[in-house]
Design an enzyme around this catalytic site. Sequence first.
Site, PDB file in Angstrom:
ATOM      1  N   ASP A  28       0.835  -1.202   0.000  1.00  0.00           N
ATOM      2  CA  ASP A  28       0.000   0.000   0.000  1.00  0.00           C
ATOM      3  C   ASP A  28       0.867   1.247   0.000  1.00  0.00           C
ATOM      4  OD1 ASP A  28      -2.079  -1.819   0.365  1.00  0.00           O
ATOM      5  OD2 ASP A  28      -3.138  -0.529   1.785  1.00  0.00           O
ATOM      6  N   GLU A 189      -3.967   0.384  -2.045  1.00  0.00           N
ATOM      7  CA  GLU A 189      -3.282  -0.790  -2.578  1.00  0.00           C
ATOM      8  C   GLU A 189      -2.679  -0.500  -3.949  1.00  0.00           C
ATOM      9  OE1 GLU A 189      -7.268  -2.219  -0.698  1.00  0.00           O
ATOM     10  OE2 GLU A 189      -6.612  -0.674  -2.117  1.00  0.00           O
TER      11      GLU A 189
END
Length: 234
Positions: A28, A189
């Site tokens: 992320d 993400e």
Amino acid sequence: MIKDAIEDIKRGRPILLFDSDDREGETDIVIPAISTTAKDVAMMRKDGGGLICVSIHPDAAKKFDLPFITDLLKKLENNGYSNLLRVVEKEGDLRYDSKSAFSLWVNHVNTFTGITDIDRSLTIRELGRAVKDVLSGKSFDFGSEFRCPGHVPLLRASDNLIYERRGQTELSIALAEMAKITPAMVVCEMLDDISGKALSKDDAKRYADDKGLVFVEGRDVIDEYKKRRERGVL
């Protein structure tokens, strides 16, 4: 590397955070909410491609009365929406964890559509400010500042953070605590345009090198957090 990540977080810089190979296996982009700009949102949607969410410290979530969305949906059974219970996440549904961290999706009241880079960054910054205010003891009326439904998903960190759950939500809040900044963090993400899957760890590391960003693994965050808790510095 973990100390570099903490220092960059303290300065409001993005870092890359990988959870673990035996969990989601995802990297992320992580940025402090309170310093997120429209350019940051543009970078996350272009270079990340996943959901742009805000992780919130559990103490702030409680003061805001923010529920987990699963708990909220379960209350619909007695209000004529019993069929909706079939879609509510149940134990064993997730392949990577025992529960998800999703709460509400919100827009700040001063946004227009809520989805533009400018609007989302405004909502994100105001969420950061709200967390800062409420954790400093100031009163804060969440319903006067935010509207639901909106375009910024909120993630409510587990009460005991990484001791209870080791998702990006808890890892990012652990980083915020170690950096001693407001514990509200944007996470997004990183996805792979070619494979259609999560961006591989190697590709995420290459991206970090190209952009001059710190790449840190969840296990290092966990180890450092535990050490600081044991030393009593957190």
